[in-house]
Design an enzyme around this catalytic site. Structure first.
Site, PDB file in Angstrom:
ATOM      1  N   HIS A  64       0.835  -1.227   0.000  1.00  0.00           N
ATOM      2  CA  HIS A  64       0.000   0.000   0.000  1.00  0.00           C
ATOM      3  C   HIS A  64       0.858   1.262   0.000  1.00  0.00           C
ATOM      4  CE1 HIS A  64      -3.266  -2.757   1.233  1.00  0.00           C
ATOM      5  NE2 HIS A  64      -2.351  -3.253   2.049  1.00  0.00           N
ATOM      6  N   SER A  92      15.475  20.661 -17.024  1.00  0.00           N
ATOM      7  CA  SER A  92      14.303  21.480 -17.307  1.00  0.00           C
ATOM      8  C   SER A  92      14.755  22.759 -18.006  1.00  0.00           C
ATOM      9  CB  SER A  92      13.589  21.813 -15.999  1.00  0.00           C
ATOM     10  OG  SER A  92      12.886  23.033 -16.109  1.00  0.00           O
ATOM     11  N   LYS A  96      16.523  21.077 -11.693  1.00  0.00           N
ATOM     12  CA  LYS A  96      15.849  19.826 -12.030  1.00  0.00           C
ATOM     13  C   LYS A  96      16.752  18.801 -12.719  1.00  0.00           C
ATOM     14  CE  LYS A  96      12.036  18.762 -11.752  1.00  0.00           C
ATOM     15  NZ  LYS A  96      10.843  19.217 -12.477  1.00  0.00           N
ATOM     16  N   GLU A 114       9.894   7.741 -17.438  1.00  0.00           N
ATOM     17  CA  GLU A 114       8.537   8.241 -17.703  1.00  0.00           C
ATOM     18  C   GLU A 114       8.071   7.871 -19.105  1.00  0.00           C
ATOM     19  OE1 GLU A 114       8.447  12.447 -16.699  1.00  0.00           O
ATOM     20  OE2 GLU A 114       9.494  11.996 -14.836  1.00  0.00           O
TER      21      GLU A 114
END
Ligand code: ARG
Length: 457
Positions: free
Chosen positions: A155, A276, A282, A289
């Protein structure tokens, strides 16, 4: 020129040809198409259906076409109807009448069915080593981090202690099954439809076993209708590829989480991360992804194939031309994902200390604490309840099981003694999880070795 001009009095409309043509995506099967035709011509001559001179001309002509395509000397005509037409027409232009004899006792329906089986067989053979390589990388990392304690989760809550190597090997197990599934799909597709003709076989005395053998098939498709209309193997392959993507996508999701400052369990190599355009701080896990995102394409390809097939009556219908883009896209996507994913995993830095710290904070040794009481003779349910009370106390007083004084333990249950601190030591917790398939460092090292043996075969 079309192969089928005799019956028609008009040229095909440009719109029809553009819509109908499959050359843009079936040209990748040029080699398989030529190989299939060579086997067919060889068989025709062996059966006395064409002469040996015609066969020799056909084989030489096809070999030259193959060489010329590979060397770039021969350009595949983007306006041809399909690769089968292009090869046959080029052959006839080059060798004349013998070229016109090649298509005896054959239809493009059994021809395309052969081509796609040969192509997908080759694709699977190229893909399996890529998956194997990823498994190898995982084994190597698992051995390296066989004792790196981390929290295991259920979980998304810290649950019980494991080691990082065990976590990685979970993915290795999934990939081993993927390899099995791909090989299974390959075995089932490895039957030769050549000789099924358009749908009803042929009256020529052909030798189907011979072409099957020449092309490395394990046997022949035993029903001519099924031979030309079966695309189960595309669905099976797309399904196996979809599961590969499910696994890569789950793994990617974890990579993304682990890279975040909230976890910081790993850091990806600069060469396999992106920045970025506006936020100078970043460093983004774009590869992971994109892999997660591209899984959708492959599932879509599977759905395309199922939907294309479900309504078409026997035997061949043009709908079936839609099989290629879907299955090729699925294959290409998985290959592309693995090509970036493997070095990304191979070069990532594992931040063991952060994992160890995260493991120390979430009461992930509570089960081991309860098991300590079970060792003292208390039934597990009672031990569970007592430990639950200790956890509640720790949360209330901002302590951990490791820092809670023994007096507090004893107030909850007088079976506790100092031994509990050893019992809940995280290294001991993982070291003792030696049951088959458990996360002890010993197990991880052994299983990594076993897996390396399995993939060597
Ligand atoms: N391009 C076609 C395909 O991929 C080849 C088979 C053509 N057969 C036919 N009867 N039109 O399915």
């Amino acid at each position: 020129m079309k192969l089928w001009t005799g019956r028609f009095s008009k040229e095909i409309a440009k719109e029809t040809n553009d819509f109908n043509s499959s050359i843009s995506f079936d040209q990748r099967m040029y080699k398989e198409d030529i190989t299939g035709s060579m086997a067919h011509a060889t068989m025709l001559a062996a059966q006395g259906i064409i002469s040996n001179e015609d066969k020799d001309q056909i084989l030489n002509g096809l070999q030259e076409i193959l060489d010329d395509i590979e060397s770039g000397k021969l350009e595949i005509d983007p306006n041809a109807e399909d690769i089968h037409t292009f090869v046959e027409q080029t052959l006839t232009e080059r060798i004349g009448d013998a070229g016109k004899r090649l298509h005896t006792a054959r239809s493009r329906n059994d021809q395309v069915a052969v081509d796609i089986r040969l192509t997908l067989r080759n694709e699977v053979e190229a893909l399996v080593p890529q998956l194997t390589e990823l498994v190898e990388v995982l084994c190597k990392k698992a051995e390296e981090y066989s004792d790196a304690v981390m929290p295991g989760y259920t979980h998304m809550q810290r649950a019980q202690p494991i080691v990082f190597g065990h976590h990685l090997l979970a993915y290795a197990e999934m990939l081993l099954r993927d390899i099995d599934r791909l090989n299974d799909a390959k075995a089932r597709m490895n039957y030769c439809p050549l000789g099924s003709g358009a749908l009803a076989g042929t009256t020529y005395d052909i030798d189907r076993e011979m072409t099957a053998k020449l092309l490395g098939f394990d046997g022949v498709c035993m029903n001519s209708l099924d031979g030309v209309s079966d695309r189960d193997f595309c669905v099976e392959l797309a399904s196996a590829l979809s599961l590969v993507m499910v696994h890569l996508s789950r793994f990617s999701e974890e990579i993304i989480l682990w890279c975040s400052w909230e976890f910081k369990f790993i850091e990806l190599d600069d060469a396999f991360s992106t920045g970025s355009s506006i936020m100078p701080q970043k460093k983004n896990p774009d590869i992971a992804e994109l892999v997660r995102g591209k899984s959708g394409r492959v599932f879509g390809d599977l759905m395309t194939l199922l939907t294309v097939l479900k309504g078409i009556p026997l035997a061949y219908n043009k709908d079936m031309q839609e099989d290629k883009e879907a299955i090729f896209d699925a294959i290409d996507t998985v290959k592309m994902c693995l090509t970036a994913f493997i070095p990304m995993i191979d070069t990532m830095t594992v931040l063991k200390d952060n994992m160890r710290n995260a493991a120390a904070k979430g009461f992930i040794n509570a089960t081991d604490c309860a098991d300590f009481l079970v060792g003292k003779g208390l039934p597990f349910r009672d031990a569970y309840k007592a430990t639950g009370e200790l956890v509640a106390l720790c949360i209330k007083t901002n302590q951990t099981l490791e820092t809670l004084p023994i007096e507090e333990y004893k107030k909850v249950c007088d079976l506790f003694d100092d031994g509990v601190y050893t019992a809940i030591n995280l290294e001991k917790c993982v070291n003792d999880r030696t049951c088959l398939g458990g996360p002890s460092p010993e197990n991880v090292k052994n299983r990594a070795k076993e897996i390396k043996e399995i993939i060597k075969k």
